[in-house]
Write a protein that holds these residues in place. Structure first.
Motif, PDB file in Angstrom:
ATOM      1  N   PRO A 235       4.508  41.261  41.452  1.00 33.72           N
ATOM      2  CA  PRO A 235       4.996  42.556  40.941  1.00 33.72           C
ATOM      3  C   PRO A 235       6.374  42.928  41.483  1.00 33.72           C
ATOM      4  CG  PRO A 235       3.275  42.876  42.584  1.00 33.72           C
ATOM      5  CD  PRO A 235       3.295  41.415  42.284  1.00 33.72           C
ATOM      6  N   ASP A 236       6.609  42.687  42.761  1.00 31.01           N
ATOM      7  CA  ASP A 236       7.909  43.040  43.344  1.00 31.01           C
ATOM      8  C   ASP A 236       9.023  42.184  42.742  1.00 31.01           C
ATOM      9  OD1 ASP A 236       6.666  44.914  44.911  1.00 31.01           O
ATOM     10  OD2 ASP A 236       6.490  43.595  46.658  1.00 31.01           O
ATOM     11  N   GLU A 237       8.748  40.907  42.563  1.00 32.63           N
ATOM     12  CA  GLU A 237       9.766  40.019  42.005  1.00 32.63           C
ATOM     13  C   GLU A 237      10.049  40.361  40.544  1.00 32.63           C
ATOM     14  OE1 GLU A 237       9.126  35.882  42.751  1.00 32.63           O
ATOM     15  OE2 GLU A 237       8.306  36.250  44.753  1.00 32.63           O
ATOM     16  N   TRP A 238       9.023  40.796  39.819  1.00 32.82           N
ATOM     17  CA  TRP A 238       9.237  41.218  38.430  1.00 32.82           C
ATOM     18  C   TRP A 238      10.098  42.481  38.379  1.00 32.82           C
ATOM     19  CZ3 TRP A 238       9.387  39.696  33.681  1.00 32.82           C
ATOM     20  CH2 TRP A 238       9.333  40.610  32.632  1.00 32.82           C
ATOM     21  N   THR A 239       9.835  43.408  39.282  1.00 31.17           N
ATOM     22  CA  THR A 239      10.641  44.629  39.346  1.00 31.17           C
ATOM     23  C   THR A 239      12.086  44.303  39.697  1.00 31.17           C
ATOM     24  OG1 THR A 239       8.710  45.924  40.023  1.00 31.17           O
ATOM     25  CG2 THR A 239      10.878  46.872  40.472  1.00 31.17           C
ATOM     26  N   ASN A 240      12.264  43.409  40.658  1.00 32.52           N
ATOM     27  CA  ASN A 240      13.619  43.008  41.049  1.00 32.52           C
ATOM     28  C   ASN A 240      14.335  42.298  39.902  1.00 32.52           C
ATOM     29  OD1 ASN A 240      13.170  44.035  43.604  1.00 32.52           O
ATOM     30  ND2 ASN A 240      12.548  42.053  44.462  1.00 32.52           N
ATOM     31  N   PHE A 241      13.590  41.507  39.147  1.00 28.34           N
ATOM     32  CA  PHE A 241      14.178  40.799  38.010  1.00 28.34           C
ATOM     33  C   PHE A 241      14.672  41.789  36.955  1.00 28.34           C
ATOM     34  CE2 PHE A 241      13.291  39.109  33.689  1.00 28.34           C
ATOM     35  CZ  PHE A 241      14.333  38.193  33.625  1.00 28.34           C
ATOM     36  N   GLU A 243      15.537  44.837  37.414  1.00 32.74           N
ATOM     37  CA  GLU A 243      16.705  45.527  37.962  1.00 32.74           C
ATOM     38  C   GLU A 243      17.944  44.635  37.899  1.00 32.74           C
ATOM     39  OE1 GLU A 243      18.176  47.470  42.227  1.00 32.74           O
ATOM     40  OE2 GLU A 243      16.049  47.010  41.876  1.00 32.74           O
ATOM     41  N   ARG A 244      17.749  43.353  38.157  1.00 25.49           N
ATOM     42  CA  ARG A 244      18.881  42.422  38.160  1.00 25.49           C
ATOM     43  C   ARG A 244      19.495  42.269  36.774  1.00 25.49           C
ATOM     44  NH1 ARG A 244      16.429  38.899  40.703  1.00 25.49           N
ATOM     45  NH2 ARG A 244      15.810  37.412  39.076  1.00 25.49           N
ATOM     46  N   VAL A 245      18.665  42.279  35.738  1.00 24.17           N
ATOM     47  CA  VAL A 245      19.186  42.117  34.373  1.00 24.17           C
ATOM     48  C   VAL A 245      19.436  43.470  33.702  1.00 24.17           C
ATOM     49  CG1 VAL A 245      18.091  39.874  34.075  1.00 24.17           C
ATOM     50  CG2 VAL A 245      16.846  41.941  33.408  1.00 24.17           C
ATOM     51  N   LYS A 246      19.261  44.551  34.497  1.00 20.12           N
ATOM     52  CA  LYS A 246      19.555  45.911  34.016  1.00 20.12           C
ATOM     53  C   LYS A 246      18.689  46.297  32.813  1.00 20.12           C
ATOM     54  CE  LYS A 246      24.335  45.987  35.669  1.00 20.12           C
ATOM     55  NZ  LYS A 246      24.208  44.762  36.469  1.00 20.12           N
ATOM     56  N   CYS A 247      17.401  46.048  32.940  1.00 25.82           N
ATOM     57  CA  CYS A 247      16.437  46.446  31.910  1.00 25.82           C
ATOM     58  C   CYS A 247      15.330  47.269  32.565  1.00 25.82           C
ATOM     59  CB  CYS A 247      15.830  45.225  31.221  1.00 25.82           C
ATOM     60  SG  CYS A 247      17.004  44.294  30.209  1.00 25.82           S
ATOM     61  N   ASN A 248      14.747  48.157  31.788  1.00 23.20           N
ATOM     62  CA  ASN A 248      13.695  49.021  32.320  1.00 23.20           C
ATOM     63  C   ASN A 248      12.300  48.473  32.083  1.00 23.20           C
ATOM     64  OD1 ASN A 248      15.511  51.041  33.251  1.00 23.20           O
ATOM     65  ND2 ASN A 248      15.722  51.783  31.135  1.00 23.20           N
ATOM     66  N   ASN A 249      12.144  47.651  31.044  1.00 21.55           N
ATOM     67  CA  ASN A 249      10.823  47.127  30.737  1.00 21.55           C
ATOM     68  C   ASN A 249      10.960  45.806  29.971  1.00 21.55           C
ATOM     69  OD1 ASN A 249      11.239  47.844  27.884  1.00 21.55           O
ATOM     70  ND2 ASN A 249      10.945  49.952  28.606  1.00 21.55           N
ATOM     71  N   GLU A 250       9.811  45.231  29.682  1.00 22.34           N
ATOM     72  CA  GLU A 250       9.783  43.928  29.016  1.00 22.34           C
ATOM     73  C   GLU A 250      10.345  43.983  27.605  1.00 22.34           C
ATOM     74  OE1 GLU A 250       6.366  40.856  27.395  1.00 22.34           O
ATOM     75  OE2 GLU A 250       5.926  42.085  29.171  1.00 22.34           O
ATOM     76  N   GLU A 251      10.144  45.095  26.916  1.00 25.77           N
ATOM     77  CA  GLU A 251      10.610  45.209  25.536  1.00 25.77           C
ATOM     78  C   GLU A 251      12.126  45.093  25.438  1.00 25.77           C
ATOM     79  OE1 GLU A 251       8.737  45.162  22.913  1.00 25.77           O
ATOM     80  OE2 GLU A 251       6.994  45.003  24.243  1.00 25.77           O
ATOM     81  N   GLU A 252      12.832  45.636  26.422  1.00 25.83           N
ATOM     82  CA  GLU A 252      14.293  45.560  26.394  1.00 25.83           C
ATOM     83  C   GLU A 252      14.791  44.123  26.559  1.00 25.83           C
ATOM     84  OE1 GLU A 252      16.135  48.221  29.105  1.00 25.83           O
ATOM     85  OE2 GLU A 252      14.979  49.974  28.450  1.00 25.83           O
TER      86      GLU A 252
END
Length: 302
Positions: A235-241, A243-252
């Motif tokens: 979960p933490d790595e997904w959140t960091n990912f 943030e790194r690609v400047k998206c708020n959720n999977e749909e973006e």
């Protein structure tokens, strides 16, 4: 440890920079196919091989290793004289840049196959294989002189070795040159040691390197997709990912091919063994290049 000193010289007699085998893997068969299909076009062949630096390194090392192995095994002054003459002729045309035009390289795969068999015999190093090795050497000579260098080159070879001005009374080639009959099995052990060890990285059969979007989204029998599972495991790595690609959720992420590829990479690095293996190999390559740069910089500083 030699691999940590790239570029290195495992065999000083080669007089060529040697690179790790995994960088040169599969280059020689491809180069042989290129030569076979070159149709006498030297410039095009050289351009295609030179386009891949590691292929160029592999071809150079393979040829010089082949020459050293043959010269190491052959005994007898007359035999060595003939073999040296053949290599001198080849080197001359390599230097002139007309080897594909002068020689019939379409027969090169036959010589390549025979050389592979020779290496296998040398690695096994069995006394009972001596006769097979002698026959193999003679087959290699026949391929070189008759199929690759062709008839006019055979005539010039015989004339230059024996000083004949004509061909009257010439002994048939099969009887005249028993060149490799004196190759001694006692030399095989030393040569086997000089060949060194080789490692091969073998991917799993038909396994994809990266997860496709379909693979990530298809639910299993429990109704859980790979992507959903990885998001819960990391979960933490997904959140960091995100943030790194400047998206708020999977749909973006799905609004861009580039972002979708980044998501596939993120999932593959955590759930696909082969992807992690390939990634590690590429990091290892960068480490070797950095090591080589630092070693050369150190030498210049001294």
């Amino acid at each position: 440890m030699d691999l940590l000193l790239v570029p290195y010289w495992a065999d000083r007699e080669l007089d060529v920079i040697q690179w790790p085998p995994f960088l040169l893997a599969s280059k020689i068969p491809i180069a042989v196919d290129m030569a076979k299909d070159s149709n006498g076009k030297d410039r095009e062949l050289k351009k295609r091989i030179s386009a891949d630096n590691y292929m160029s390194f592999a071809v150079s090392e393979c040829y010089k290793s082949f020459r050293n192995i043959i010269m190491f095994l052959v005994r007898g002054d007359r035999e060595k004289e003939v073999i040296e003459y053949i290599f001198l002729e080849v080197d001359k045309h390599i230097e002139a840049g007309d080897i594909a035009n002068e020689y019939k390289l379409s027969a090169l795969p036959g010589l390549y196959d025979l050389f592979i068999k020779l290496i296998k015999f040398l690695l096994e190093n069995k006394q009972e294989d001596r006769d097979q090795v002698v026959i193999l050497f003679q087959d290699m000579l026949e391929v070189v002189t008759r199929d690759i260098m062709m008839e006019d080159h055979i005539s010039s070879l015989v004339d230059s070795i024996h000083g004949n001005s004509g061909h009257e009374g010439m002994i048939p080639l099969d009887q005249q040159y028993q060149l490799f009959a004196s190759a001694e099995p006692s030399n095989f052990q030393l040569l086997n040691q000089k060949l060194g060890k080789r490692s091969i990285l073998t991917p799993y059969y038909t396994e994809e390197v990266l997860f496709s979007l379909h693979d990530l989204e298809v639910p299993n029998e429990d109704g859980v997709s790979i992507l959903f599972y990885l998001q819960k495991i990391f979960p933490d790595e997904w959140t960091n990912f995100l943030e790194r690609v400047k998206c708020n959720n999977e749909e973006e992420l799905r609004g861009s091919d580039e972002l979708e590829e980044q998501m596939r990479l993120w999932a593959s690095y955590r759930g696909q063994t082969l992807t992690k293996t390939v990634r590690g190999m590429m990091y290892y390559r960068k480490a070797l290049e950095l090591q080589a740069f630092l070693d050369m910089a150190k030498d210049e500083g001294d």
